[in-house]
Write a protein that holds these residues in place. Sequence first.
Motif, PDB file in Angstrom:
ATOM      1  N   LEU A  33       3.168 -15.658   0.099  1.00 31.78           N
ATOM      2  CA  LEU A  33       4.437 -15.262   0.715  1.00 31.78           C
ATOM      3  C   LEU A  33       4.990 -13.970   0.116  1.00 31.78           C
ATOM      4  N   GLY A  34       4.161 -12.967   0.003  1.00 34.15           N
ATOM      5  CA  GLY A  34       4.617 -11.688  -0.543  1.00 34.15           C
ATOM      6  C   GLY A  34       3.509 -10.976  -1.285  1.00 34.15           C
ATOM      7  N   GLY A  35       3.892 -10.044  -2.109  1.00 36.47           N
ATOM      8  CA  GLY A  35       2.959  -9.262  -2.902  1.00 36.47           C
ATOM      9  C   GLY A  35       3.742  -8.295  -3.766  1.00 36.47           C
ATOM     10  N   TYR A  36       3.048  -7.576  -4.616  1.00 28.45           N
ATOM     11  CA  TYR A  36       3.753  -6.620  -5.474  1.00 28.45           C
ATOM     12  C   TYR A  36       2.799  -5.587  -6.043  1.00 28.45           C
ATOM     13  N   VAL A  37       3.408  -4.462  -6.442  1.00 28.57           N
ATOM     14  CA  VAL A  37       2.694  -3.410  -7.165  1.00 28.57           C
ATOM     15  C   VAL A  37       3.361  -3.286  -8.526  1.00 28.57           C
ATOM     16  N   LYS A  38       2.605  -3.484  -9.589  1.00 28.44           N
ATOM     17  CA  LYS A  38       3.142  -3.393 -10.946  1.00 28.44           C
ATOM     18  C   LYS A  38       2.796  -2.033 -11.523  1.00 28.44           C
TER      19      LYS A  38
ATOM     20  N   LEU B   3      -0.635  -0.542 -12.678  1.00 31.52           N
ATOM     21  CA  LEU B   3      -1.374  -1.539 -13.444  1.00 31.52           C
ATOM     22  C   LEU B   3      -1.971  -2.631 -12.570  1.00 31.52           C
ATOM     23  N   ARG B   4      -1.224  -3.002 -11.502  1.00 33.57           N
ATOM     24  CA  ARG B   4      -1.703  -4.113 -10.684  1.00 33.57           C
ATOM     25  C   ARG B   4      -1.256  -3.958  -9.237  1.00 33.57           C
ATOM     26  N   PHE B   5      -2.147  -4.305  -8.327  1.00 33.61           N
ATOM     27  CA  PHE B   5      -1.853  -4.365  -6.889  1.00 33.61           C
ATOM     28  C   PHE B   5      -2.215  -5.777  -6.465  1.00 33.61           C
ATOM     29  N   SER B   6      -1.182  -6.586  -6.146  1.00 33.38           N
ATOM     30  CA  SER B   6      -1.419  -7.996  -5.850  1.00 33.38           C
ATOM     31  C   SER B   6      -0.951  -8.374  -4.458  1.00 33.38           C
TER      32      SER B   6
ATOM     33  N   VAL C 121       9.773   3.742  -4.049  1.00 31.34           N
ATOM     34  CA  VAL C 121      10.358   2.492  -3.568  1.00 31.34           C
ATOM     35  C   VAL C 121      10.516   2.517  -2.051  1.00 31.34           C
ATOM     36  N   LEU C 122      10.951   3.653  -1.515  1.00 30.10           N
ATOM     37  CA  LEU C 122      11.172   3.787  -0.067  1.00 30.10           C
ATOM     38  C   LEU C 122       9.875   3.711   0.725  1.00 30.10           C
ATOM     39  N   ALA C 123       8.761   4.024   0.065  1.00 30.73           N
ATOM     40  CA  ALA C 123       7.475   4.070   0.766  1.00 30.73           C
ATOM     41  C   ALA C 123       7.059   2.722   1.348  1.00 30.73           C
ATOM     42  N   GLY C 124       7.486   1.614   0.728  1.00 30.98           N
ATOM     43  CA  GLY C 124       7.129   0.284   1.243  1.00 30.98           C
ATOM     44  C   GLY C 124       7.716   0.027   2.617  1.00 30.98           C
ATOM     45  N   PRO C 125       9.067   0.073   2.743  1.00 31.99           N
ATOM     46  CA  PRO C 125       9.663  -0.121   4.070  1.00 31.99           C
ATOM     47  C   PRO C 125       9.206   0.911   5.094  1.00 31.99           C
TER      48      PRO C 125
ATOM     49  N   LEU D 187       0.837  -1.201   0.000  1.00 31.25           N
ATOM     50  CA  LEU D 187       0.000   0.000   0.000  1.00 31.25           C
ATOM     51  C   LEU D 187       0.873   1.253   0.000  1.00 31.25           C
ATOM     52  N   GLY D 188       2.010   1.205   0.696  1.00 31.66           N
ATOM     53  CA  GLY D 188       2.940   2.336   0.695  1.00 31.66           C
ATOM     54  C   GLY D 188       3.425   2.643  -0.713  1.00 31.66           C
ATOM     55  N   HIS D 189       3.889   1.600  -1.417  1.00 32.05           N
ATOM     56  CA  HIS D 189       4.312   1.784  -2.812  1.00 32.05           C
ATOM     57  C   HIS D 189       3.169   2.351  -3.656  1.00 32.05           C
TER      58      HIS D 189
END
Length: 362
Positions: free
Chosen positions: A62-67, A35-38, A98-102, A21-23
């Motif tokens: 075991l994870g997730g990603y923002v495309k 394009l995608r929030f998984s 990128v920094l927004a995630g951590p 969500l941060g990203h």
Amino acid sequence: MLTAIVSTVVVLGVLIFVHELGHFLVAKWSGVTVLRFSLGFGPKLIGITRGGTEYRLSLIPLGGYVKMLGEGAEDEVSEEEVATSFSAQPVFKRICIVLAGPLSNFILAIFIFALIYAFSGIPQLTPEIGSVAANSPAKKAGILAGDKVLSINAKPIKTWDDLSSIIERSGENPLTLTIERDQKIMTFQVTPSVTEVKNLFGEPIKRPVMGVTASGKVAIEKVNPLYAGYYSLLQTWNLSKLFFLTVVKMVEGVISVKTLGGPILIAQMAGQQAQEGFINLINFMALISVNLAVLNLLPIPVLDGGHILFFTLEAIMGRPLSEKKIETAQKIGMIILLVLMLFVFYNDIMRLLPGHKPDFMP
């Protein structure tokens, strides 16, 4: 078993969601097309598309990603879409995204700790003595296991940390301890001796000691809710330093890779914390959130820290690194992560075998 599974899904689900969500939010605020929030990797289980973004739940949790549009070098971006692509953004914006995630994981941990401290209090080791070493300064002075230290040199002692810090600062100077024993107040003179002991990472260090250990009893210290935010920031900072130093000591070989743990260990610990109560579970979530943030900031390609390193080098040089160098670095980073994954899964499985002695750091 069911408690462990549900607790793990909740803990990892919340941490992954907050991280991605941060990203997502910073990318949207920066005008980048997402394009995608998984949540999860692999095949899509369910999904919905809104505002040009596909929100999906994937098979592997075991994870997730923002495309983002234009995130990869191989992405095709039309002339009309260039302005909203990730690669077209100034390097500062890309670093922020990128920094927004951590940072989101740090913020979550701070928020959780603040809630716990405000409504429940801060758990602290009491200054009650659990054991006294033979021939130690404390033993010679007459101090016994079960004694509770009330003050040192007339300074009140509330926690075991208070006691430890005063002894460390005193050197080999004599100390006057006021002790409660069997509801009686007693006074003892103790002169610490400088002795070689092992620190948290098992390294030998020299420091003044009395020769006592904590009983392990914990008391809840009530704090002003207005101060809870400060204590939560302090706790998050201290944990971040501890986790970072742990990584450094592991690279140096001081800490064995056998201490690494993965999803199975997290599931075991999440289940244990859930059985002990909701407060314990969300406190555990905060600990893992800080851990996740620190690990993601490591300068390993394919992690957030690796991307930040590339963008920082781009800002310094005034031009991006060549695609070939980035691709090579990412392959190396992927190999490193795969090796680490093999280690943690091996360690997790070994810990499940009968008769295996746990060697991880709780």
